[in-house]
Write a protein that holds these residues in place. Structure first.
Motif, PDB file in Angstrom:
ATOM      1  N   LEU A 179      11.403   0.123 -30.274  1.00  0.00           N
ATOM      2  CA  LEU A 179      12.040   0.077 -31.594  1.00  0.00           C
ATOM      3  C   LEU A 179      12.265  -1.366 -32.040  1.00  0.00           C
ATOM      4  O   LEU A 179      11.995  -1.720 -33.192  1.00  0.00           O
ATOM      5  CB  LEU A 179      13.364   0.840 -31.566  1.00  0.00           C
ATOM      6  N   ASN A 180      12.748  -2.194 -31.128  1.00  0.00           N
ATOM      7  CA  ASN A 180      12.998  -3.603 -31.467  1.00  0.00           C
ATOM      8  C   ASN A 180      11.704  -4.329 -31.814  1.00  0.00           C
ATOM      9  O   ASN A 180      11.649  -5.081 -32.786  1.00  0.00           O
ATOM     10  CB  ASN A 180      13.693  -4.325 -30.309  1.00  0.00           C
ATOM     11  N   VAL A 196      19.005   5.947 -29.537  1.00  0.00           N
ATOM     12  CA  VAL A 196      18.547   5.796 -28.148  1.00  0.00           C
ATOM     13  C   VAL A 196      19.710   6.196 -27.261  1.00  0.00           C
ATOM     14  O   VAL A 196      20.825   5.734 -27.460  1.00  0.00           O
ATOM     15  CB  VAL A 196      18.115   4.337 -27.870  1.00  0.00           C
ATOM     16  N   PRO A 197      19.480   7.077 -26.295  1.00  0.00           N
ATOM     17  CA  PRO A 197      18.197   7.669 -25.934  1.00  0.00           C
ATOM     18  C   PRO A 197      17.812   8.810 -26.876  1.00  0.00           C
ATOM     19  O   PRO A 197      18.662   9.425 -27.499  1.00  0.00           O
ATOM     20  CB  PRO A 197      18.440   8.215 -24.524  1.00  0.00           C
ATOM     21  N   VAL A 221      14.683   4.887 -21.345  1.00  0.00           N
ATOM     22  CA  VAL A 221      15.583   4.403 -22.385  1.00  0.00           C
ATOM     23  C   VAL A 221      15.297   2.938 -22.742  1.00  0.00           C
ATOM     24  O   VAL A 221      15.284   2.570 -23.918  1.00  0.00           O
ATOM     25  CB  VAL A 221      17.061   4.583 -21.951  1.00  0.00           C
ATOM     26  N   SER A 222      15.036   2.108 -21.749  1.00  0.00           N
ATOM     27  CA  SER A 222      14.772   0.692 -22.057  1.00  0.00           C
ATOM     28  C   SER A 222      13.445   0.540 -22.806  1.00  0.00           C
ATOM     29  O   SER A 222      13.326  -0.301 -23.701  1.00  0.00           O
ATOM     30  CB  SER A 222      14.804  -0.177 -20.799  1.00  0.00           C
ATOM     31  N   TRP A 223      12.439   1.366 -22.468  1.00  0.00           N
ATOM     32  CA  TRP A 223      11.185   1.319 -23.214  1.00  0.00           C
ATOM     33  C   TRP A 223      11.427   1.720 -24.669  1.00  0.00           C
ATOM     34  O   TRP A 223      10.907   1.085 -25.591  1.00  0.00           O
ATOM     35  CB  TRP A 223      10.109   2.221 -22.598  1.00  0.00           C
ATOM     36  N   GLN A 224      12.197   2.793 -24.872  1.00  0.00           N
ATOM     37  CA  GLN A 224      12.492   3.252 -26.228  1.00  0.00           C
ATOM     38  C   GLN A 224      13.113   2.127 -27.056  1.00  0.00           C
ATOM     39  O   GLN A 224      12.674   1.850 -28.173  1.00  0.00           O
ATOM     40  CB  GLN A 224      13.445   4.454 -26.204  1.00  0.00           C
ATOM     41  N   GLN A 225      14.116   1.454 -26.492  1.00  0.00           N
ATOM     42  CA  GLN A 225      14.800   0.397 -27.230  1.00  0.00           C
ATOM     43  C   GLN A 225      13.880  -0.792 -27.473  1.00  0.00           C
ATOM     44  O   GLN A 225      13.843  -1.338 -28.574  1.00  0.00           O
ATOM     45  CB  GLN A 225      16.062  -0.054 -26.485  1.00  0.00           C
ATOM     46  N   ASP A 226      13.115  -1.175 -26.465  1.00  0.00           N
ATOM     47  CA  ASP A 226      12.169  -2.291 -26.630  1.00  0.00           C
ATOM     48  C   ASP A 226      11.125  -1.973 -27.696  1.00  0.00           C
ATOM     49  O   ASP A 226      10.771  -2.832 -28.508  1.00  0.00           O
ATOM     50  CB  ASP A 226      11.468  -2.612 -25.309  1.00  0.00           C
ATOM     51  N   GLU A 240      14.154   1.999 -36.352  1.00  0.00           N
ATOM     52  CA  GLU A 240      15.476   2.447 -35.925  1.00  0.00           C
ATOM     53  C   GLU A 240      15.465   3.936 -35.630  1.00  0.00           C
ATOM     54  O   GLU A 240      14.892   4.723 -36.368  1.00  0.00           O
ATOM     55  CB  GLU A 240      16.516   2.149 -37.004  1.00  0.00           C
ATOM     56  N   TRP A 296      13.696   9.765 -34.698  1.00  0.00           N
ATOM     57  CA  TRP A 296      12.390   9.658 -34.041  1.00  0.00           C
ATOM     58  C   TRP A 296      11.273  10.290 -34.857  1.00  0.00           C
ATOM     59  O   TRP A 296      10.118   9.884 -34.743  1.00  0.00           O
ATOM     60  CB  TRP A 296      12.456  10.216 -32.623  1.00  0.00           C
TER      61      TRP A 296
END
Length: 190
Positions: free
Chosen positions: A36-37, A45-46, A29-34, A42, A114
């Motif tokens: 996207l950022n 997440v998750p 989840v943190s990789w996904q958000q990082d 956009e 996604w």
């Protein structure tokens, strides 16, 4: 130079030092958000299990295509159709924007999911090919690494994703193998 598509493809991490550790970061989840950022995209997440599965399949196929191209294979009509199918899922509208007191036109995604992210990744890969830079696509020469990268050197001869990490590691491995070979030759002479 990091590109959107290389960042996505390299979410399949393998220990470049030859250890057994590997990690599929698409489910993190943190990789996904990082991710996207970092790329100003956009999506929720998750990602759902279905979205993660679709992203893994897309990533693996894109990685295989990049490796084929890095080995000198041609980009085929089948590859073109496959990329076009992914880009088609990324519906966008044109919108006038003001940035740094300059007017411009931006392509703004209609959806925030996604499939749109994968469309942007496919489009970035396609731009790499269209700009005639497909020959700069490389797979790291460190067999433990498996990293895909874009060779932005003037000479177009970059072999490793990172000269300080994989490049140095392979240099040390070659040196030790050569030293061991010479040591073995010395032992057989005596």
């Amino acid at each position: 130079m990091d590109r959107l598509w290389t960042d996505f493809v390299n979410s399949d991490y393998h220990d470049w030092r030859g250890g057994e550790r590997s990690e599929d970061r698409l489910g993190n989840v943190s990789w996904q958000q990082d991710f996207l950022n970092r790329w100003q995209l956009e999506a929720p997440v998750p990602a759902s299990n279905e979205e993660e599965s679709a992203m893994r399949s897309f990533r693996d196929d894109l990685q295989a295509l990049a490796i084929r191209l890095s080995n000198g294979k041609l980009f085929t009509e089948k590859d073109e159709a496959w990329l076009n199918d992914f880009m088609m899922a990324g519906e966008v509208i044109r919108q006038i924007i003001t940035q740094d007191q300059q007017l411009g036109v931006a392509l703004v995604p209609i959806h925030r999911h996604w499939a749109q992210v994968m469309a942007e990744v496919a489009a970035d890969f396609a731009v790499t090919l269209v700009e005639g830079e497909g020959k700069r696509i490389r797979s790291c020469d460190n067999p433990d690494c498996r990293w895909i990268f874009y060779d932005d050197t003037r000479s177009r001869t970059q072999k490793y994703c990172d000269d300080k990490m994989c490049g140095n590691l392979m240099k040390v491995r070659r040196f030790r193998a050569k030293r061991k070979m010479h040591s073995n030759e010395e032992k057989t002479k005596t």
